[in-house]
Motif scaffolding. Structure first.
Motif, PDB file in Angstrom:
ATOM      1  N   LYS A  44       0.837  -1.195   0.000  1.00  0.00           N
ATOM      2  CA  LYS A  44       0.000   0.000   0.000  1.00  0.00           C
ATOM      3  C   LYS A  44       0.876   1.251   0.000  1.00  0.00           C
ATOM      4  N   GLU A  48      -1.607   5.516   2.791  1.00  0.00           N
ATOM      5  CA  GLU A  48      -2.843   4.759   2.590  1.00  0.00           C
ATOM      6  C   GLU A  48      -3.195   3.975   3.849  1.00  0.00           C
ATOM      7  N   GLU A  49      -4.422   4.163   4.336  1.00  0.00           N
ATOM      8  CA  GLU A  49      -4.867   3.472   5.540  1.00  0.00           C
ATOM      9  C   GLU A  49      -5.654   2.205   5.194  1.00  0.00           C
ATOM     10  N   THR A  50      -5.880   1.369   6.198  1.00  0.00           N
ATOM     11  CA  THR A  50      -6.683   0.160   6.009  1.00  0.00           C
ATOM     12  C   THR A  50      -8.060   0.520   5.468  1.00  0.00           C
ATOM     13  N   SER A  51      -8.672   1.563   6.010  1.00  0.00           N
ATOM     14  CA  SER A  51     -10.003   1.976   5.553  1.00  0.00           C
ATOM     15  C   SER A  51      -9.985   2.428   4.099  1.00  0.00           C
ATOM     16  N   ASP A  52      -8.887   3.034   3.649  1.00  0.00           N
ATOM     17  CA  ASP A  52      -8.775   3.445   2.247  1.00  0.00           C
ATOM     18  C   ASP A  52      -8.775   2.222   1.330  1.00  0.00           C
ATOM     19  N   ASN A  81      -5.267  -5.373  11.426  1.00  0.00           N
ATOM     20  CA  ASN A  81      -4.433  -4.180  11.325  1.00  0.00           C
ATOM     21  C   ASN A  81      -5.325  -3.003  10.949  1.00  0.00           C
ATOM     22  N   ASP A  83      -7.352   0.846  11.199  1.00  0.00           N
ATOM     23  CA  ASP A  83      -6.914   2.238  11.246  1.00  0.00           C
ATOM     24  C   ASP A  83      -6.506   2.576  12.681  1.00  0.00           C
ATOM     25  N   GLY A  84      -5.433   3.332  12.816  1.00  0.00           N
ATOM     26  CA  GLY A  84      -5.017   3.801  14.132  1.00  0.00           C
ATOM     27  C   GLY A  84      -4.830   2.668  15.113  1.00  0.00           C
ATOM     28  N   THR A  90     -12.826   0.167  12.251  1.00  0.00           N
ATOM     29  CA  THR A  90     -12.510   0.565  10.873  1.00  0.00           C
ATOM     30  C   THR A  90     -13.752   0.605   9.999  1.00  0.00           C
ATOM     31  N   LYS A 145       2.185  -2.778   7.827  1.00  0.00           N
ATOM     32  CA  LYS A 145       2.172  -1.933   9.027  1.00  0.00           C
ATOM     33  C   LYS A 145       3.026  -2.523  10.147  1.00  0.00           C
TER      34      LYS A 145
END
Length: 309
Positions: A44, A48-52, A81, A83-84, A90, A145
């Motif tokens: 990623k 880029e976040e997990t939610s993205d 894994n 977000d945050g 998420t 991550k």
């Protein structure tokens, strides 16, 4: 009937080329190709976040099926894994980014390699008990991550990806009975160390567990669904490594062409590994057995049967 209507995928554009890291990890290209099987790993973007990733997979699904946001009655995100620090969940972040309705139920489940199969059972039961006809199961577990890029045991294996599975009353695949299992006494075989938040894996323990437990689980799954090995057109197994695929096929007496290995260009994507293959499965198959196994230690299998439309 509630089952799988379609599956959409999102593979980030970034790649780590393992063939350029042979000297670093003191391995040969033959070892890379025949044992791990992962020549490249998807990655990623830095921001880029997990939610993205979740949203990207769901948007592809909504576009491909011309699915309005207001028709989505529930959305479940499978990730370890998030977000945050995982608060808020998420799926709530995904809900906001996608603009889903306030009547849409969303929640996360924390499972790894077995997560997709467990998730199918969870969302099917949830939808049936609430009279829902449109739901989405999302998988996204970006291990980048938590990867220690200097760790040979993990750095060569894991890739980032997301998938979105539309579960509906107009299914292409019926979902059969499930066979689950857990061995928490060996939960430390794959874990994130608290002191540095980096992934740690006992590869030998994971391999031994897979080779001894999974064949029996698959045999029981076949029994539960009233089928024999010869009835199954494809065995879609978690893509832990090429060597694990080869070992399981040999122990179960299966021809390799019935047990696909397709992760060589993107890596072990955890809960996304099974749906990534299913998304491209040919229509010729009538019965597909799917099996996920790993973190936990946890495992689950079921059979998907083509619906005659």
């Amino acid at each position: 009937m509630i089952g799988i209507e379609t599956i959409s995928i999102y593979l980030p554009g970034g790649r780590v080329d393992n063939t350029q890291r042979l000297e670093k990890f003191d391995i040969t290209e033959e070892f890379l190709r025949t044992k791990t099987g992962m020549t490249r790993l998807s990655r990623k973007g830095a921001g880029e976040e997990t939610s993205d990733m979740c949203c990207a997979a769901v948007r592809v699904l909504m576009e491909e099926r011309e699915l309005p946001a207001e028709e989505i009655e529930c959305l479940i995100v499978c990730t370890q894994n998030p977000d945050g620090y995982g608060l808020p969940h998420t799926s709530a972040i995904v809900h906001g980014k996608l603009g889903l309705t306030r009547d849409c139920a969303v929640f996360d489940i924390s499972l790894g390699c077995s997560g997709y199969v467990y998730g199918l059972s969870v969302i099917k039961g949830f939808m049936l008990s609430n009279g829902f006809t449109r739901g989405i199961l999302v998988t996204a577990d970006p291990y980048s991550k938590v990867i220690d890029e200097q760790d040979k045991n993990t750095s060569l294996l894991f890739g980032d990806a997301a998938t979105a599975t539309l579960i509906s009353d107009r299914p292409k695949w019926d979902i059969g009975r499930f066979c689950f299992g857990t061995d928490g006494t060996h939960s430390s075989a794959i874990n994130v160390k608290s002191e540095n938040r980096r992934l740690e894996m006992n590869g030998r323990a994971v391999f031994n567990f897979t080779a001894t437990v999974v064949p029996g689980n698959i045999s029981r799954t076949l029994e539960l669904n009233g089928l024999e090995k010869a009835d199954i057109d494809r065995f879609v197994l978690h893509q832990g490594s090429r060597y694990i695929r080869d070992t399981l096929a040999k122990r179960m007496g299966l021809a390799l062409e019935k047990v696909p290995f397709q992760a060589g260009d993107y890596g072990n994507t955890i809960s996304s590994s099974v749906p990534l293959i299913l998304a491209n499965e040919e229509d010729a198959s009538k019965h597909i057995l799917i099996s996920g196994f790993g973190v936990g230690l946890s495992w689950a299998s079921t059979v998907l049967t083509k619906v005659n439309i």
